[in-house]
Design a protein around this motif. Structure first.
Motif, mmCIF file in Angstrom:
data_model
loop_
_atom_site.group_PDB
_atom_site.id
_atom_site.type_symbol
_atom_site.label_atom_id
_atom_site.label_comp_id
_atom_site.label_asym_id
_atom_site.label_seq_id
_atom_site.Cartn_x
_atom_site.Cartn_y
_atom_site.Cartn_z
ATOM 1 N N PHE A 106 1.035 -1.192 0.134
ATOM 2 C CA PHE A 106 -0.158 0.014 0.016
ATOM 3 C C PHE A 106 0.987 1.220 0.028
ATOM 4 C CE2 PHE A 106 -2.192 -3.329 2.264
ATOM 5 C CZ PHE A 106 -3.344 -3.480 1.519
ATOM 6 N N ASP A 107 0.519 2.391 -0.736
ATOM 7 C CA ASP A 107 1.297 3.472 -0.791
ATOM 8 C C ASP A 107 1.188 4.128 0.739
ATOM 9 O OD1 ASP A 107 2.104 3.840 -3.631
ATOM 10 O OD2 ASP A 107 -0.009 3.535 -3.856
ATOM 11 N N LEU A 108 0.018 3.988 1.458
ATOM 12 C CA LEU A 108 -0.333 4.618 2.784
ATOM 13 C C LEU A 108 -0.898 3.662 3.726
ATOM 14 C CD1 LEU A 108 0.027 7.232 4.624
ATOM 15 C CD2 LEU A 108 -2.250 8.168 3.589
ATOM 16 N N GLY A 109 -0.541 3.602 4.915
ATOM 17 C CA GLY A 109 -1.193 2.965 5.726
ATOM 18 C C GLY A 109 -1.686 4.260 7.027
ATOM 19 N N LEU A 110 -2.772 4.195 7.319
ATOM 20 C CA LEU A 110 -3.421 4.875 8.552
ATOM 21 C C LEU A 110 -3.527 3.932 9.630
ATOM 22 C CD1 LEU A 110 -6.032 7.099 6.301
ATOM 23 C CD2 LEU A 110 -3.659 7.605 7.004
ATOM 24 N N ILE A 111 -2.782 3.911 10.536
ATOM 25 C CA ILE A 111 -2.412 2.814 11.651
ATOM 26 C C ILE A 111 -2.508 3.488 12.995
ATOM 27 C CG2 ILE A 111 -0.798 0.952 12.463
ATOM 28 C CD1 ILE A 111 0.640 1.176 9.647
ATOM 29 N N PRO A 112 -3.422 3.037 13.964
ATOM 30 C CA PRO A 112 -3.507 3.285 15.137
ATOM 31 C C PRO A 112 -2.382 3.274 15.896
ATOM 32 C CG PRO A 112 -4.836 1.419 14.773
ATOM 33 C CD PRO A 112 -4.201 1.612 13.502
ATOM 34 N N ILE A 113 -2.252 4.155 16.996
ATOM 35 C CA ILE A 113 -0.761 4.050 17.675
ATOM 36 C C ILE A 113 -1.269 4.519 19.211
ATOM 37 C CG2 ILE A 113 0.788 4.796 15.891
ATOM 38 C CD1 ILE A 113 0.694 7.474 17.207
ATOM 39 N N GLY A 114 -2.411 4.620 19.532
ATOM 40 C CA GLY A 114 -2.720 5.284 20.764
ATOM 41 C C GLY A 114 -3.962 4.297 21.486
ATOM 42 N N ASP A 167 -0.201 -0.683 20.670
ATOM 43 C CA ASP A 167 0.582 0.412 20.907
ATOM 44 C C ASP A 167 1.524 1.005 19.745
ATOM 45 O OD1 ASP A 167 2.691 -1.506 21.043
ATOM 46 O OD2 ASP A 167 3.048 -0.997 23.024
ATOM 47 N N PRO A 168 2.464 1.772 19.994
ATOM 48 C CA PRO A 168 3.578 2.438 18.885
ATOM 49 C C PRO A 168 4.342 1.074 18.461
ATOM 50 C CG PRO A 168 3.233 3.804 20.565
ATOM 51 C CD PRO A 168 2.360 2.917 21.219
ATOM 52 N N ARG A 169 4.646 0.259 19.309
ATOM 53 C CA ARG A 169 5.478 -0.828 19.132
ATOM 54 C C ARG A 169 4.782 -2.093 18.074
ATOM 55 N NH1 ARG A 169 9.963 -3.390 21.295
ATOM 56 N NH2 ARG A 169 11.222 -4.803 19.764
ATOM 57 N N ASP A 170 3.535 -2.280 18.321
ATOM 58 C CA ASP A 170 2.532 -3.157 17.584
ATOM 59 C C ASP A 170 2.468 -2.450 16.149
ATOM 60 O OD1 ASP A 170 2.058 -4.669 19.922
ATOM 61 O OD2 ASP A 170 0.585 -3.621 20.517
ATOM 62 N N ALA A 171 2.166 -1.143 16.355
ATOM 63 C CA ALA A 171 1.720 -0.397 15.164
ATOM 64 C C ALA A 171 2.818 -0.703 14.129
ATOM 65 C CB ALA A 171 1.639 1.256 15.318
ATOM 66 N N VAL A 172 4.207 -0.751 14.657
ATOM 67 C CA VAL A 172 5.366 -0.795 13.633
ATOM 68 C C VAL A 172 5.201 -2.150 13.094
ATOM 69 C CG1 VAL A 172 7.754 -0.644 13.498
ATOM 70 C CG2 VAL A 172 6.559 1.025 14.642
ATOM 71 N N GLU A 173 4.958 -3.099 13.817
ATOM 72 C CA GLU A 173 5.020 -4.257 13.497
ATOM 73 C C GLU A 173 3.904 -4.764 12.335
ATOM 74 O OE1 GLU A 173 7.334 -6.974 13.781
ATOM 75 O OE2 GLU A 173 8.205 -5.313 14.761
ATOM 76 N N ILE A 174 2.696 -3.901 12.710
ATOM 77 C CA ILE A 174 1.378 -3.887 11.691
ATOM 78 C C ILE A 174 1.996 -3.222 10.330
ATOM 79 C CG2 ILE A 174 -0.715 -3.096 11.065
ATOM 80 C CD1 ILE A 174 -1.304 -3.498 14.202
ATOM 81 N N PHE A 175 2.656 -2.231 10.579
ATOM 82 C CA PHE A 175 2.964 -1.313 9.319
ATOM 83 C C PHE A 175 4.146 -2.319 8.666
ATOM 84 C CE2 PHE A 175 6.949 0.967 7.852
ATOM 85 C CZ PHE A 175 6.445 1.684 7.043
ATOM 86 N N LYS A 176 4.861 -3.064 8.947
ATOM 87 C CA LYS A 176 5.597 -4.129 8.268
ATOM 88 C C LYS A 176 4.825 -5.071 7.744
ATOM 89 C CE LYS A 176 8.681 -4.987 11.790
ATOM 90 N NZ LYS A 176 9.918 -5.447 12.083
ATOM 91 N N GLU A 215 0.344 12.689 25.238
ATOM 92 C CA GLU A 215 1.597 13.051 24.109
ATOM 93 C C GLU A 215 2.435 11.944 23.799
ATOM 94 O OE1 GLU A 215 1.754 17.625 24.197
ATOM 95 O OE2 GLU A 215 1.943 16.930 26.324
ATOM 96 N N GLU A 216 2.145 10.799 24.690
ATOM 97 C CA GLU A 216 3.459 9.585 24.518
ATOM 98 C C GLU A 216 3.229 9.061 23.291
ATOM 99 O OE1 GLU A 216 4.068 6.831 28.113
ATOM 100 O OE2 GLU A 216 2.954 5.470 26.810
ATOM 101 N N PRO A 217 2.279 8.794 22.508
ATOM 102 C CA PRO A 217 2.222 7.966 21.591
ATOM 103 C C PRO A 217 3.346 8.360 20.464
ATOM 104 C CG PRO A 217 0.111 8.099 22.176
ATOM 105 C CD PRO A 217 0.740 9.031 23.018
ATOM 106 N N PRO A 218 3.246 9.620 19.745
ATOM 107 C CA PRO A 218 4.355 9.913 19.070
ATOM 108 C C PRO A 218 5.734 9.673 19.265
ATOM 109 C CG PRO A 218 2.588 11.700 19.076
ATOM 110 C CD PRO A 218 2.588 10.868 20.191
ATOM 111 N N ARG A 219 6.023 9.964 20.815
ATOM 112 C CA ARG A 219 7.574 9.615 21.365
ATOM 113 C C ARG A 219 7.680 8.088 21.340
ATOM 114 N NH1 ARG A 219 5.505 12.982 25.446
ATOM 115 N NH2 ARG A 219 5.661 11.254 26.949
#
Length: 410
Positions: A324-332, A346-355, A378-382
């Motif tokens: 996919f050109d773009l993924g809109l993936i939950p991080i929070g 969580d963000p670590r899960d989101a990266v695995e989903i992204f891959k 404000e933690e999810p982006p960090r």
């Protein structure tokens, strides 16, 4: 009412040849003794056992966790998620030359395709994500715009029935202003939309596809109106005579319900939309792997937990429908992890989903709008940047977050 230069048609949803075969297609259906689907469930061990409890038992666990001090509401008194006024392309002007995506808060994204197609995902513009206006989670980041500010909407995609993803007020306002918009919803939700007065709705099961075709109205209305607007603005236009899109309902790991007695009676889904040579995967709301209760500071991706079951459906999506050109993936909305992890990444899960889903780039959603869980807002982006670094992915430019109302091109 917004002007519409197109008439749209939708094919009957169907299972394509590149879908899984056999029992995989209906493993999420719960059937009665007559073989009729009465509700839905998550078929994989990655959902965990905590979230399989009854609503009463789950509520009791969460109340106890709160009393023990393990689930506290974060302080939002000084929080200010960056917000900008969104800009949308005029429907009379030329489509974008790239995929253009605008975050409107939480899981709501507006995507403009190079074909000219305009799709709105999970629109909720209300102050509270609640069945009532006087109680429930209240926005700490205001919506960057109202539905009336969006000049053209061709399709609306809904992931599931929870109040932070489906608002009666919002979808009704969109349908009234954009009567030609086609709504795509998971199984079981068509009735709710019809009872809400919205008739242009297509209900789909996991792995089904539908073809959306927009054609210029008879008599050259689209071309004439676009040309007139272009002449007035002294710009050139290339409004297409027709637009085609493939809309795919795909799996995710979550739940549904709007009252105390309709839990999981309607399906939850992720979605893919492809048009004009560009594709978007919308994760909606999903978990990835259920983790047990661990001590504060312990990495639940560490050696002791690396063998925990992961939801296999995302790799399946990537293999069968990606890239996919773009993924809109939950991080929070992920703490406490031992309660939330089965249904909220969580963000670590989101990266695995992204891959797993084979997205080339991604934007983080499902954060920065309402207090739904106990992590710092404000933690999810960090945490996302930390997770990208651990995965050997650049911390900027591949999987990002942005200001509410900001547009990015892909």
């Amino acid at each position: 009412m917004a002007a519409s230069y197109y008439n749209s048609t939708v094919s009957k949803p169907a299972i394509p040849e590149d879908a899984p075969s056999g029992d995989d297609l209906t493993a999420h259906h719960v059937k009665d003794k007559h073989g009729e689907t009465v509700k839905f469930h998550n078929p994989h061990p990655s959902f965990g056992e905590t979230l399989r409890l009854t609503a009463f038992a789950m509520g009791r666990k969460m109340i106890w966790t709160r009393l023990m001090g393990d689930m506290k509401d974060p302080d939002v008194s000084a929080v200010k998620i960056p917000t900008v006024k969104p800009t949308f392309l005029s429907p009379e002007g030329p489509p974008p030359t790239a995929l253009r995506a605008t975050w409107l808060g939480h899981a709501c994204y507006f995507v403009e395709f190079p074909s000219g197609l305009r799709v709105l995902f999970d629109p909720v513009f209300e102050d509270r994500c609640s069945p009532v206006t006087w109680f429930g989670p209240r926005r700490y980041t205001p919506p960057p715009c109202a539905p009336a500010d969006i000049p053209a909407i061709d399709a609306v995609v809904i992931s599931h029935s929870h109040y932070d993803h489906l608002s009666h007020t919002s979808v009704s306002a969109i349908a009234a202003r954009h009567p030609g918009a086609q709504f795509f919803v998971p199984l079981g939700l068509q009735r709710w939309f019809r009872e809400s007065g919205i008739e242009r709705v297509t209900e789909m099961d996991w792995w089904e596809d539908a073809e959306l075709v927009l054609k210029a109205k008879a008599g050259g209305d689209a071309a004439a109106a676009a040309a007139a607007a272009a002449a007035e603005a002294k710009v050139q236009t290339r409004t297409p005579d027709s637009i085609a899109a493939r809309v795919s309902c795909l799996p995710c790991q979550h739940s549904s319900g709007r009252t105390h007695n309709d839990r999981d009676h309607t399906l939850w889904a992720s979605w893919a939309v492809s048009s004009g040579g560009k594709s978007v995967w919308f994760g909606g709301d999903t978990g990835y792997r259920a983790v047990p209760r661990v001590a504060e500071g312990v990495d639940d991706y560490g050696p002791e937990y690396e063998a925990l079951p992961r939801c296999p459906q995302f790799a399946q999506i990537g293999r069968l429908r990606g890239p996919f050109d773009l993924g809109l993936i939950p991080i929070g909305a992920y703490k406490p992890r031992w309660i939330m992890s089965g249904m909220h990444a969580d963000p670590r899960d989101a990266v695995e989903i992204f891959k797993d889903t084979r997205c080339r780039q991604a934007m983080g959603i499902h954060w920065g709008t309402w207090v739904l869980t106990s992590e710092d807002v404000e933690e999810p982006p960090r945490k996302l940047m930390e997770a990208l670094k651990k995965a050997g992915i650049p911390e900027k430019g591949v999987f990002d977050t942005c200001a509410t109302g900001e547009s990015r091109e892909f």
